[in-house]
Design a protein around this motif. Structure first.
Motif, mmCIF file in Angstrom:
data_model
loop_
_atom_site.group_PDB
_atom_site.id
_atom_site.type_symbol
_atom_site.label_atom_id
_atom_site.label_comp_id
_atom_site.label_asym_id
_atom_site.label_seq_id
_atom_site.Cartn_x
_atom_site.Cartn_y
_atom_site.Cartn_z
ATOM 1 N N TYR A 1 6.339 -6.733 -42.814
ATOM 2 C CA TYR A 1 6.865 -6.497 -41.471
ATOM 3 C C TYR A 1 5.789 -6.697 -40.404
ATOM 4 O O TYR A 1 6.069 -7.227 -39.328
ATOM 5 C CB TYR A 1 7.461 -5.094 -41.351
ATOM 6 C CG TYR A 1 8.890 -5.012 -41.822
ATOM 7 C CD1 TYR A 1 9.906 -5.680 -41.154
ATOM 8 C CD2 TYR A 1 9.233 -4.256 -42.933
ATOM 9 C CE1 TYR A 1 11.217 -5.606 -41.577
ATOM 10 C CE2 TYR A 1 10.536 -4.166 -43.368
ATOM 11 C CZ TYR A 1 11.524 -4.846 -42.685
ATOM 12 O OH TYR A 1 12.819 -4.777 -43.110
ATOM 13 N N PHE B 1 5.444 -10.307 -39.845
ATOM 14 C CA PHE B 1 6.556 -10.826 -39.046
ATOM 15 C C PHE B 1 6.265 -10.714 -37.556
ATOM 16 O O PHE B 1 6.704 -11.550 -36.771
ATOM 17 C CB PHE B 1 7.858 -10.084 -39.357
ATOM 18 C CG PHE B 1 8.560 -10.566 -40.588
ATOM 19 C CD1 PHE B 1 8.606 -11.906 -40.913
ATOM 20 C CD2 PHE B 1 9.205 -9.664 -41.422
ATOM 21 C CE1 PHE B 1 9.257 -12.354 -42.050
ATOM 22 C CE2 PHE B 1 9.864 -10.091 -42.553
ATOM 23 C CZ PHE B 1 9.886 -11.441 -42.870
ATOM 24 N N PHE C 1 3.907 -13.894 -36.918
ATOM 25 C CA PHE C 1 4.195 -15.253 -37.353
ATOM 26 C C PHE C 1 5.640 -15.696 -37.175
ATOM 27 O O PHE C 1 5.922 -16.889 -37.292
ATOM 28 C CB PHE C 1 3.804 -15.426 -38.831
ATOM 29 C CG PHE C 1 2.332 -15.310 -39.061
ATOM 30 C CD1 PHE C 1 1.458 -16.245 -38.543
ATOM 31 C CD2 PHE C 1 1.808 -14.247 -39.783
ATOM 32 C CE1 PHE C 1 0.100 -16.139 -38.748
ATOM 33 C CE2 PHE C 1 0.453 -14.124 -39.995
ATOM 34 C CZ PHE C 1 -0.410 -15.070 -39.473
ATOM 35 N N ASP C 2 6.575 -14.796 -36.947
ATOM 36 C CA ASP C 2 7.970 -15.204 -36.827
ATOM 37 C C ASP C 2 8.598 -14.625 -35.580
ATOM 38 O O ASP C 2 8.095 -13.676 -34.986
ATOM 39 C CB ASP C 2 8.777 -14.761 -38.062
ATOM 40 C CG ASP C 2 8.662 -15.757 -39.194
ATOM 41 O OD1 ASP C 2 8.746 -16.955 -38.929
ATOM 42 O OD2 ASP C 2 8.475 -15.317 -40.346
ATOM 43 N N ASN C 3 9.731 -15.199 -35.219
ATOM 44 C CA ASN C 3 10.453 -14.764 -34.034
ATOM 45 C C ASN C 3 11.600 -13.833 -34.382
ATOM 46 O O ASN C 3 12.675 -13.956 -33.817
ATOM 47 C CB ASN C 3 11.010 -15.973 -33.278
ATOM 48 C CG ASN C 3 10.106 -16.403 -32.156
ATOM 49 O OD1 ASN C 3 9.216 -15.664 -31.786
ATOM 50 N ND2 ASN C 3 10.338 -17.585 -31.637
ATOM 51 N N LEU C 4 11.379 -12.907 -35.265
ATOM 52 C CA LEU C 4 12.430 -11.953 -35.593
ATOM 53 C C LEU C 4 12.531 -10.923 -34.482
ATOM 54 O O LEU C 4 11.539 -10.588 -33.832
ATOM 55 C CB LEU C 4 12.126 -11.256 -36.923
ATOM 56 C CG LEU C 4 12.185 -12.133 -38.169
ATOM 57 C CD1 LEU C 4 11.862 -11.308 -39.403
ATOM 58 C CD2 LEU C 4 13.539 -12.771 -38.321
ATOM 59 N N HIS D 1 21.436 -11.156 -36.776
ATOM 60 C CA HIS D 1 20.429 -12.154 -36.426
ATOM 61 C C HIS D 1 20.618 -13.459 -37.196
ATOM 62 O O HIS D 1 20.557 -14.536 -36.618
ATOM 63 C CB HIS D 1 19.027 -11.599 -36.690
ATOM 64 C CG HIS D 1 17.940 -12.597 -36.439
ATOM 65 N ND1 HIS D 1 17.591 -13.018 -35.175
ATOM 66 C CD2 HIS D 1 17.143 -13.293 -37.291
ATOM 67 C CE1 HIS D 1 16.629 -13.905 -35.254
ATOM 68 N NE2 HIS D 1 16.330 -14.089 -36.542
ATOM 69 N N TYR E 1 18.870 -20.327 -40.337
ATOM 70 C CA TYR E 1 17.735 -20.258 -41.247
ATOM 71 C C TYR E 1 18.199 -20.834 -42.572
ATOM 72 O O TYR E 1 19.360 -20.658 -42.952
ATOM 73 C CB TYR E 1 17.287 -18.805 -41.477
ATOM 74 C CG TYR E 1 16.537 -18.190 -40.329
ATOM 75 C CD1 TYR E 1 15.151 -18.233 -40.266
ATOM 76 C CD2 TYR E 1 17.211 -17.539 -39.313
ATOM 77 C CE1 TYR E 1 14.466 -17.653 -39.216
ATOM 78 C CE2 TYR E 1 16.541 -16.956 -38.261
ATOM 79 C CZ TYR E 1 15.173 -17.020 -38.214
ATOM 80 O OH TYR E 1 14.490 -16.453 -37.172
ATOM 81 N N GLU F 1 15.249 -18.690 -47.116
ATOM 82 C CA GLU F 1 14.516 -17.779 -46.235
ATOM 83 C C GLU F 1 15.309 -16.498 -45.984
ATOM 84 O O GLU F 1 14.743 -15.402 -45.953
ATOM 85 C CB GLU F 1 14.198 -18.470 -44.914
ATOM 86 C CG GLU F 1 13.205 -19.595 -45.067
ATOM 87 C CD GLU F 1 12.915 -20.303 -43.757
ATOM 88 O OE1 GLU F 1 13.322 -19.796 -42.677
ATOM 89 O OE2 GLU F 1 12.288 -21.372 -43.797
ATOM 90 N N TYR G 1 14.142 -12.693 -47.091
ATOM 91 C CA TYR G 1 14.091 -11.521 -46.218
ATOM 92 C C TYR G 1 14.875 -10.363 -46.821
ATOM 93 O O TYR G 1 14.384 -9.229 -46.883
ATOM 94 C CB TYR G 1 14.641 -11.848 -44.822
ATOM 95 C CG TYR G 1 14.666 -10.634 -43.928
ATOM 96 C CD1 TYR G 1 13.506 -10.205 -43.297
ATOM 97 C CD2 TYR G 1 15.829 -9.895 -43.758
ATOM 98 C CE1 TYR G 1 13.506 -9.074 -42.502
ATOM 99 C CE2 TYR G 1 15.842 -8.770 -42.964
ATOM 100 C CZ TYR G 1 14.676 -8.364 -42.337
ATOM 101 O OH TYR G 1 14.690 -7.241 -41.566
ATOM 102 N N CYS H 1 12.416 -7.449 -47.994
ATOM 103 C CA CYS H 1 12.368 -6.440 -46.937
ATOM 104 C C CYS H 1 13.474 -5.392 -47.035
ATOM 105 O O CYS H 1 13.283 -4.268 -46.584
ATOM 106 C CB CYS H 1 12.444 -7.124 -45.577
ATOM 107 S SG CYS H 1 11.020 -8.170 -45.254
#
Length: 197
Positions: free
Chosen positions: A56, A59, A62-65, A114, A120, A124, A128, A132
Motif C-alpha cells: 500500500y 501504491f 507508483f500508481d494512481n490508485l 475504481h 486495467y 493487475e 490487487y 491487498c
C-alpha cells in the motif's frame, strides 16, 4: 447443437468439481499445519500484514490508485494486526474483528468502483485483489481452527469446582474450520468397511 458442445459443458462441470475438491483438500492440509504450528502461523500472518502495508505504501508513490482505497486498506491492516495480538484466540464479537470485516467489505466496494471506472488488465486487477484484499483475511480464516488445539492456561469457571484440564475437556465440541472439514468428510464421503479375516 453438436454433441461435442454438450460434452464441453459436461467436461467443464467435471473440472469444476475436481478444482473444488482440490481446494478443499488444500484447505484441510493448511488448517492442520496451522493447528500444529501456531507460532509459525502467527509469524507468517504478521509478515503478510507487513508486506501488504508495504505494498500500500508503494501504491502511494507508483500508481494512481484513489487515496480512499489506500487509506481504507491501511486501516484494515491495522485491525488485522490488532486481531493478531491475541492469536490464536480470535473473538468474533471483538471490535478489531468486526472492524476488519467492515473494512474488508468497504475496500471491496471501493476496488470494484475504481476498477470498473478505469481499465486495467485482468492480471493487475487479480493481483490487487489477491495480495491487498484476500491474502491476510483468508489466512486469518484458515487459522480460526488453531485455537481448538491450544492448551488452556486459566479457568474462567464461576463455580471454581473444575481444574484447568477438566474444564478444557468438558467445554464441548470444537468448532473450527478443521472440525467442519472432519464433519464433511465423515458425513459426505463413503466409508470403507475393513474385512476381518
Amino acid at each position: 447443437m453438436s454433441f461435442l458442445y454438450i460434452l464441453s459443458w459436461i467436461s467443464t462441470a467435471i473440472h469444476i468439481v475436481f478444482i473444488t475438491i482440490s481446494i478443499a483438500a488444500g484447505l484441510y492440509y493448511v488448517a492442520e499445519l496451522v493447528e500444529e504450528y501456531t507460532q509459525t502461523a502467527r509469524k507468517l500472518i504478521t509478515m503478510m500484514i507487513s508486506a501488504t502495508v508495504f505494498v500500500y505504501i508503494l501504491f502511494m508513490f507508483f500508481d494512481n490508485l484513489p487515496w480512499k482505497m489506500i487509506i481504507c486498506g491501511l486501516i484494515a491492516q491495522i485491525f488485522h494486526g490488532l486481531i493478531m495480538s491475541n492469536f490464536p484466540f480470535v473473538r468474533f464479537l471483538s471490535f478489531p474483528f468486526i472492524a476488519a470485516v467492515v473494512f474488508l467489505i468497504i475496500n471491496h466496494m471501493l476496488a470494484f468502483q475504481h476498477f470498473i471506472s478505469f481499465y486495467y488488465p485482468f492480471v493487475e486487477v487479480l493481483a490487487y485483489f489477491t495480495i491487498c484484499l484476500w491474502l491476510v483475511p483468508f489466512s486469518l480464516f484458515v487459522s480460526l481452527s488453531a485455537n481448538d488445539n491450544v492448551l488452556p492456561t486459566t479457568v474462567n469457571d464461576s463455580m471454581g469446582s473444575q481444574d484447568v484440564v477438566t474444564n478444557y475437556f468438558s467445554r464441548g465440541k470444537k468448532q473450527g474450520l478443521l472440525s467442519l472439514f472432519n464433519y464433511a468428510k465423515d458425513s459426505l464421503l463413503p466409508t470403507r468397511n475393513k474385512k476381518s479375516f
